[in-house]
Design an enzyme around this catalytic site. Structure first.
Site, PDB file in Angstrom:
ATOM      1  N   GLN A  73      50.909  34.774  51.490  1.00 39.71           N
ATOM      2  CA  GLN A  73      51.133  36.103  51.733  1.00 39.71           C
ATOM      3  C   GLN A  73      50.579  36.863  53.086  1.00 39.71           C
ATOM      4  OE1 GLN A  73      48.382  40.179  50.365  1.00 39.71           O
ATOM      5  NE2 GLN A  73      50.376  40.496  49.845  1.00 39.71           N
ATOM      6  N   HIS A  86      54.122  47.011  42.451  1.00 34.90           N
ATOM      7  CA  HIS A  86      53.308  46.255  43.567  1.00 34.90           C
ATOM      8  C   HIS A  86      54.760  45.736  44.640  1.00 34.90           C
ATOM      9  CE1 HIS A  86      50.442  46.371  40.902  1.00 34.90           C
ATOM     10  NE2 HIS A  86      50.818  46.530  39.790  1.00 34.90           N
ATOM     11  N   LEU A  87      55.979  45.853  44.026  1.00 36.80           N
ATOM     12  CA  LEU A  87      57.122  44.971  44.765  1.00 36.80           C
ATOM     13  C   LEU A  87      56.992  46.102  46.202  1.00 36.80           C
ATOM     14  CD1 LEU A  87      58.673  43.189  45.621  1.00 36.80           C
ATOM     15  CD2 LEU A  87      60.289  44.735  44.269  1.00 36.80           C
ATOM     16  N   ALA A  88      56.977  47.666  45.931  1.00 40.99           N
ATOM     17  CA  ALA A  88      57.230  47.894  46.963  1.00 40.99           C
ATOM     18  C   ALA A  88      55.629  47.500  48.068  1.00 40.99           C
ATOM     19  CB  ALA A  88      56.433  50.266  46.852  1.00 40.99           C
ATOM     20  N   ASP A  89      54.907  47.764  47.910  1.00 40.43           N
ATOM     21  CA  ASP A  89      53.552  46.994  48.263  1.00 40.43           C
ATOM     22  C   ASP A  89      53.704  45.632  48.967  1.00 40.43           C
ATOM     23  OD1 ASP A  89      51.248  47.532  48.896  1.00 40.43           O
ATOM     24  OD2 ASP A  89      50.119  46.859  47.427  1.00 40.43           O
ATOM     25  N   GLN A  90      54.644  45.094  48.904  1.00 43.52           N
ATOM     26  CA  GLN A  90      55.651  43.351  49.359  1.00 43.52           C
ATOM     27  C   GLN A  90      56.420  43.829  50.273  1.00 43.52           C
ATOM     28  OE1 GLN A  90      53.823  40.507  49.020  1.00 43.52           O
ATOM     29  NE2 GLN A  90      52.382  41.672  47.405  1.00 43.52           N
ATOM     30  N   GLU A 126      42.801  51.674  51.221  1.00 43.07           N
ATOM     31  CA  GLU A 126      42.057  51.025  49.327  1.00 43.07           C
ATOM     32  C   GLU A 126      40.671  50.427  50.197  1.00 43.07           C
ATOM     33  OE1 GLU A 126      42.414  47.579  47.018  1.00 43.07           O
ATOM     34  OE2 GLU A 126      42.608  47.986  49.456  1.00 43.07           O
ATOM     35  N   HIS A 173      46.694  51.823  47.548  1.00 44.41           N
ATOM     36  CA  HIS A 173      47.037  50.404  48.008  1.00 44.41           C
ATOM     37  C   HIS A 173      48.237  50.098  49.412  1.00 44.41           C
ATOM     38  CE1 HIS A 173      47.309  45.842  47.649  1.00 44.41           C
ATOM     39  NE2 HIS A 173      45.662  46.288  47.537  1.00 44.41           N
TER      40      HIS A 173
END
Length: 340
Positions: free
Chosen positions: A100, A282-286, A10, A307
């Site tokens: 983060q 997006h939660l998967a990323d975090q 990415e 991402h």
């Protein structure tokens, strides 16, 4: 010292933030080259430089290359030091992305930390404050640590000026987390946030929300920012389920119709609801970093974004805990962290 290619996958700032976060946790030094090389303005911008400086302070680190526009950085961490910190981006750059960067190390630090963060709190291409407070931090709490967030003032692009506090009570070790089922839906709410904008902007967005979502009349609301520093707008949809809360956001930008802002949030929410999974894109990323630090965990999600897959590749440079992504059906993927 390991070498990280900042233009891989990415190719954005997430590669830098993940590297800084895991360097603090593991004590592993790294050199990053071609930082954000694929972006229109490559190298370190103010929000990235603030994240670097925050990691330096929390991790007593030595570094070279920490300058605006720099595409090369060497970071050599020392011991993680809990304490009271203030990090100000100084622009509308995302303050949530600065949190983060240092949060993973503080989750298992030797003592409590308090942080004051200033900058953008509701930015495109960054987790908004509502997402951190209602979707992400409750899951961190299940893993052992406690993170309390308090929004003092929202900040939008281009004025910025947002401010929030975080209080981190660490745990000795992170517990395993599994999110395989969403559970029954319990509550939902649609909120339009406006700052120094005409009333018709919020009304137009509410009109689209009512037309397409068809929720009850008491499930909509408008929040006007008191004492605003500049114009701004966000549409926030919250869908609370038994095991997780989904937060979906559309952001107003100059020249972007209000109706499109509302539709973008709706599309994200409906895609999540249709898939029937607990974890959105997006939660998967975090979740990848805390699950890897716990040593194991799993969740079901929609198709991982570039991402997310890039984030997983960078994580594997620092830790040996495997991350496996397997497709279960047309809409559902399962992510397994650990060896079992």
């Amino acid at each position: 010292m390991i070498t990280i290619n900042g233009s891989q996958g990415e190719g954005g700032g997430q590669i830098l933030r993940t590297s800084l976060a895991l360097a603090l946790v593991t004590g592993q030094a790294f050199r990053m080259e071609r930082i954000r090389a694929k972006r229109q303005k490559p190298g370190l911008l103010k929000q990235h430089l603030t994240a670097v400086e925050a990691a330096k302070m929390v991790g007593c680190a030595e570094l070279t290359g920490a300058a605006l526009g720099s595409q090369t950085l060497e970071f050599m961490p020392g011991p993680v030091t809990p304490g009271n910190y203030r990090f100000a981006v100084g622009t509308a750059g995302s303050a949530t992305l600065v949190l983060q960067t240092v949060l993973p190390a503080l989750l298992t630090a030797s003592g409590q930390s308090t942080l004051t963060l200033e900058g953008g709190t509701h930015n495109p291409l960054a987790p908004p404050f509502d997402f951190l407070a209602r979707a992400f931090m409750p899951l961190i709490h299940r893993m052992g640590p406690s993170v309390e967030l308090e929004l003092r003032r929202p900040g939008f692009y281009p004025a910025g000026g947002g401010k929030f506090h975080a209080r981190v009570q660490p745990a000795t070790k992170l517990a395993r987390l599994d999110l395989l089922e969403r559970g029954s839906l319990r509550n939902r709410h649609a909120k339009v946030i406006t700052s120094k904008l005409p009333e018709h902007v919020a009304e137009r967005e509410l009109g689209v929300l009512r037309e397409q979502l068809k929720w009850r009349s008491d499930e909509y609301g408008i929040e006007t920012v008191p004492h605003p520093l500049g114009p701004g707008n966000a549409v926030v949809l919250a869908v609370e389920a038994e095991h997780v809360t989904g937060i979906f956001t559309g952001f107003g930008e100059r020249g972007r119709p209000a109706e499109e802002v509302a539709r973008s949030a709706i599309q994200s929410a409906l895609a999540w609801l249709e898939a029937g999974v607990p974890v959105d894109e997006h939660l998967a990323d975090q979740l990848l970093i805390p699950m890897v630090l716990a040593g194991r965990g799993s969740f079901r999600t929609t198709k991982p974004s570039l991402h997310t897959t890039t984030n997983a590749e960078v994580i594997q440079r620092f830790v040996s805990v495997p991350i496996r992504m397997e497709q279960e059906s047309d809409l559902v993927w399962r992510v397994n962290v650990g060896r079992d």
